[in-house]
Design a protein around this motif. Structure first.
Motif, mmCIF file in Angstrom:
data_model
loop_
_atom_site.group_PDB
_atom_site.id
_atom_site.type_symbol
_atom_site.label_atom_id
_atom_site.label_comp_id
_atom_site.label_asym_id
_atom_site.label_seq_id
_atom_site.Cartn_x
_atom_site.Cartn_y
_atom_site.Cartn_z
ATOM 1 N N SER A 165 -8.701 6.034 3.692
ATOM 2 C CA SER A 165 -8.710 6.920 1.588
ATOM 3 C C SER A 165 -7.899 4.985 1.025
ATOM 4 C CB SER A 165 -6.906 7.730 1.753
ATOM 5 O OG SER A 165 -7.760 9.192 2.544
ATOM 6 N N GLN A 166 -6.481 4.161 2.564
ATOM 7 C CA GLN A 166 -5.973 3.084 2.229
ATOM 8 C C GLN A 166 -7.434 2.052 2.595
ATOM 9 O OE1 GLN A 166 -2.048 1.436 3.731
ATOM 10 N NE2 GLN A 166 -3.834 0.743 4.881
ATOM 11 N N SER A 189 0.835 -1.335 -0.024
ATOM 12 C CA SER A 189 -0.016 -0.003 -0.143
ATOM 13 C C SER A 189 0.981 1.158 -0.161
ATOM 14 C CB SER A 189 -0.721 -0.372 1.266
ATOM 15 O OG SER A 189 -1.118 0.379 1.500
ATOM 16 N N THR A 190 1.157 1.974 -0.475
ATOM 17 C CA THR A 190 1.981 3.250 -0.919
ATOM 18 C C THR A 190 1.540 4.383 0.086
ATOM 19 O OG1 THR A 190 0.161 4.541 -2.871
ATOM 20 C CG2 THR A 190 2.189 3.148 -3.589
ATOM 21 N N ILE A 191 0.616 4.354 0.689
ATOM 22 C CA ILE A 191 0.046 5.345 2.004
ATOM 23 C C ILE A 191 0.216 4.753 2.925
ATOM 24 C CG2 ILE A 191 -2.347 4.530 2.743
ATOM 25 C CD1 ILE A 191 -3.120 7.207 1.731
ATOM 26 N N PHE A 192 1.089 3.609 2.721
ATOM 27 C CA PHE A 192 0.896 2.979 4.463
ATOM 28 C C PHE A 192 2.222 4.252 5.206
ATOM 29 C CE2 PHE A 192 3.055 -0.234 6.888
ATOM 30 C CZ PHE A 192 1.878 -0.765 8.206
ATOM 31 N N GLU A 194 -4.069 -6.927 -2.862
ATOM 32 C CA GLU A 194 -4.295 -6.134 -1.615
ATOM 33 C C GLU A 194 -5.835 -5.905 -0.392
ATOM 34 O OE1 GLU A 194 -2.983 -2.221 -3.925
ATOM 35 O OE2 GLU A 194 -5.170 -2.759 -4.686
ATOM 36 N N TYR A 242 0.272 6.347 6.988
ATOM 37 C CA TYR A 242 -0.750 6.042 8.153
ATOM 38 C C TYR A 242 0.082 6.298 9.133
ATOM 39 C CZ TYR A 242 -3.653 2.653 9.830
ATOM 40 O OH TYR A 242 -4.161 2.547 11.124
ATOM 41 N N ILE A 250 -6.197 9.246 6.412
ATOM 42 C CA ILE A 250 -5.730 7.953 5.941
ATOM 43 C C ILE A 250 -5.884 6.721 5.289
ATOM 44 C CG2 ILE A 250 -3.110 7.996 5.546
ATOM 45 C CD1 ILE A 250 -3.686 10.499 4.796
ATOM 46 N N ILE A 254 -8.254 0.024 -1.376
ATOM 47 C CA ILE A 254 -8.514 -1.314 -1.726
ATOM 48 C C ILE A 254 -9.559 -2.256 -1.921
ATOM 49 C CG2 ILE A 254 -7.587 -3.365 -0.637
ATOM 50 C CD1 ILE A 254 -5.510 -1.308 0.504
ATOM 51 N N TYR A 311 -7.210 -6.164 4.223
ATOM 52 C CA TYR A 311 -8.326 -5.863 5.281
ATOM 53 C C TYR A 311 -8.907 -7.368 5.989
ATOM 54 C CZ TYR A 311 -7.155 -1.497 4.534
ATOM 55 O OH TYR A 311 -6.331 0.096 4.618
#
Lengths: 495, 193
Positions: A355-356, A294-297, A368, A300, A352, A360, A372
């Protein structure tokens, strides 16, 4: 705050040093570091002892590895969040926060001990990270498959290793056993067979995952991992210690040079901070589930760390206040602003996190969604509720919604006890957040569980870190008495 | 300490009525203390006009916390509810569409809209609530009858006391203001209705 009060405070910036900014006499905080050191040695000793008692591949050993990583990440996030607090204060030449900044500097100085505290994580890397042993040690492959348990993802991953390293993957004894974990498919050697069912898409999925892991090998390999860990700790020790040391040196020097230096330093420091926090998160948390990305990890983790650090700063300064110091130096105005920052960045964390999750969820890509999946749905293998859904909902309700409603009011942020309650809630939920990131990857037990070992490790690691921080506190003034902007902080008011 | 200069003659000009007393100060400190004096004397309908915000003026005037926050919160809550109901009705009941294999009433896809409408209606509530609380828009204010008043955006600090204040009595209010070291005290008149 009336003019009269600020007027009486303003001159004191020139001789700010005194009993109200030093821990002395019978202040209970003077000896706190000794207690923390004792508790820390006890906690870490007990948990390491428990981890060593079981054999290398025992459930207890695995549990210890995850507990310790959890404890380490919680502590690290507070220290790193404090670094960011200092960096932005310097970057923005903030006047209001000068008196609060020293508390953050103490917390940041503790980064120098994080390298030592990382050693047990490094020793357990083979247990924690499924990609570690699969690569260079075929002899241990069997054992690692035994530990690798219930999630289909890790099974793909192991297969993936096989394909990368050993094209004749079909002959592995470990795989038969592996598939056995997943259900009735004794034919583990046939790699398409696993518990998710007989979906024809599985084959394509698996090929894709083999491909992905092979692509990740340039990052996920032993030497690079070790090298990066060394680099992170060098960067963090450099950042934390420079910000702390230059500031306490300014207490005596009382010069402008230090302030200008730290402002320039913070530009580079912010970049180093962002890169190191992101990649360390990728290495130590994301690679627990190496297929997932996840590029936003990193963002986060950053959001959670900063919120946790603000909550810690509030709680520590409130604690100091209770012992009779920093009464006029950190006023309700400063707490109000800290509360605003904490409230705002807590919303940012939720933003954030959502968004993540939404991207996904929306895309529904098989590489991905497992992140979750294991945190929401029931265990596919054992067909029972894992409990992680409750934890996920608790994060939504108690990390975001409850503090949002509670702290939105100006009056609550300005009542110190209530602000302390809010900070304690957010800090607790941050610990749950890290728990939620790490423990679903535990391969032996899929359900939520809280073991005494987790708590012992957390108390142990955090206490060792705080022993260092509290010891720094006894040696220095509790506010930067040499900072040229001190007067602005002492007379600060929210308009 | 020179005695303040009175700018207005005693008899009210024909066709006009007294609207407010305007006191002018040379420093923000004097202005702040004057406000405190008025507050302590029980005045409630008075205001300060200064070139920049003065810390502590809210308290000196005795202003209660603004009610704007409640309006914004209500606006935001309305936005959240409205968006949720709208999406639920449109996507879930009135014209269900399956997109990406998700259930028609998937909440995650509604959250961005709920967020946006929350922000939009909060912002509306903030702006229009501020207008309302400030009794805007209005075409004119008696303050602009005073030629001296223009200095409030330059280097002078003013306190205006409205005649509508229950404590207002021309002589006594003037006397009170003259004790606060004003540079001038002026009676400001407006057109009688």
């Amino acid at each position: 705050m009336t003019e009269a009060k600020t007027a009486s405070l303003a001159p004191s910036a020139k001789n700010a040093d005194g009993p109200s900014v030093r821990l002395q006499g019978k202040n209970p905080w003077l000896n706190a570091w000794k207690i923390a050191l004792g508790v820390g040695i006890l906690g870490v000793g007990i948990s390491i002892g428990a981890g060593a008692m079981g054999g290398e591949h025992s459930a207890l050993h695995e549990r210890f590895a995850f507990s310790y990583l959890f404890a380490f990440q919680v502590t690290l996030s507070i220290a790193l969040g404090s670094v960011f607090f200092i960096l932005i204060q310097h970057l923005s030449s903030a006047g209001w926060s000068v008196t609060v900044r020293r508390t953050a500097e103490f917390l940041a100085s503790g980064l120098v001990v994080m390298a030592v505290l990382f050693i047990p994580v490094w020793l357990c890397k083979g247990t924690l990270y499924p990609w570690w042993n699969a690569e260079n040690a075929p002899a241990e492959h069997h054992a690692s498959n035994e530990v690798v348990g219930t999630t289909t993802l890790t099974s793909h991953q192991t297969h993936g290793d096989d394909q990368v390293k050993e094209p004749e993957h079909g002959e592995h004894a470990g795989q038969g056993e592996h598939a056995g974990h997943h259900g009735d498919h004794a034919e583990g050697a046939v790699k398409h067979d696993h518990a998710t069912g007989h979906d024809p898409n599985d084959e394509a999925l698996e090929a894709e995952e083999h491909h992905l892991l092979a692509k990740k090998r340039w990052w996920l390999n032993h030497d690079f991992f070790n090298g990066r860990a060394v680099l992170y700790f060098l960067v963090w020790a450099f950042l934390g210690w420079t910000l702390y040391k230059r500031s306490v040196d300014q207490d005596k020097a009382k010069d402008f040079k230090t302030t200008n230096f730290l402002k320039a330093f913070s530009t580079i420091g912010t970049i180093l901070f962002a890169l190191s926090l992101t990649f360390a998160g990728v290495d130590w948390i994301m690679s627990l589930q190496p297929m997932w990305f996840s590029t936003i990890f990193g963002v986060y983790l950053f959001a959670g760390s900063f919120v946790a650090a603000l909550a810690t700063i509030i709680l520590v300064t409130l604690g100091l206040r209770k012992s009779g110091v920093l009464l006029k130096e950190i006023t309700v105005e400063h707490y109000h602003d800290l509360g605003k920052l904490m409230f705002g960045f807590n919303v940012f964390w939720a933003y954030i996190a959502f968004s993540q999750m939404m991207l996904i969820w929306y895309a529904g890509l098989p590489e991905e969604t497992p992140f979750y999946h294991i945190r929401w749905f029931t265990d596919e293998v054992h067909h029972k509720a894992s409990g992680w859904q409750t934890v996920s909902l608790a994060l939504l309700g108690l990390h975001f919604a409850a503090p949002f409603v509670f702290l939105i009011s100006r009056n609550i942020k300005r009542r110190l006890q209530l602000l302390g309650v809010g900070a304690a809630l957010i800090l607790t939920m941050h610990i749950v957040d890290i728990y939620w990131l790490i423990f679903p990857n535990l391969r032996e037990r899929f359900e939520v569980s809280l073991l005494w070992l987790d708590i012992a490790a957390l108390i142990g690691v955090a206490s060792l870190y705080f022993a260092f921080v509290l010891h720094r506190m006894t040696k220095n003034a509790l506010i930067p008495i040499g900072d040229p902007r001190l007067a602005r902080a002492l007379t600060f008011e929210n308009a | 300490m020179s005695s303040p200069e009175y700018r207005s003659a005693a008899p009210p000009p024909a066709g006009k009525r007294l609207a407010l007393l305007l006191a002018e100060y040379a420093t923000p400190g004097e202005c702040l203390h004057a406000a405190e004096k008025l507050r302590d004397a029980g005045y409630s309908k008075f205001d300060s006009h200064t070139p920049f915000p003065i810390h502590g003026m809210d308290k000196a005037i005795g202003l209660p916390d603004s009610k704007l926050g409640f309006l914004v919160f209500a606006g935001g809550l309305t936005g959240t509810t409205l968006a949720f109901t709208m999406m639920m009705w449109m996507n879930g009941v009135d014209y269900p569409l399956i997109i990406g294999g998700k259930p028609a009433t998937s909440i995650p896809s509604m959250i961005p809209i709920m967020f946006e409408l929350t922000v939009l209606l909060s912002a509306f509530a903030a702006v229009f609530g501020m207008f309302h609380l400030n009794r805007l828009p209005r075409h004119n204010h008696p303050l602009f009858e005073s030629e001296n008043f223009g200095k409030f955006s330059d280097d002078r600090f003013f306190i205006s006391v409205e005649v509508e204040d229950p404590k207002f009595k021309l002589d006594r209010t003037k006397e009170l203001l003259s004790k606060t070291h004003p540079a001038s005290v002026e009676e400001v008149y407006e057109e009688a209705q």
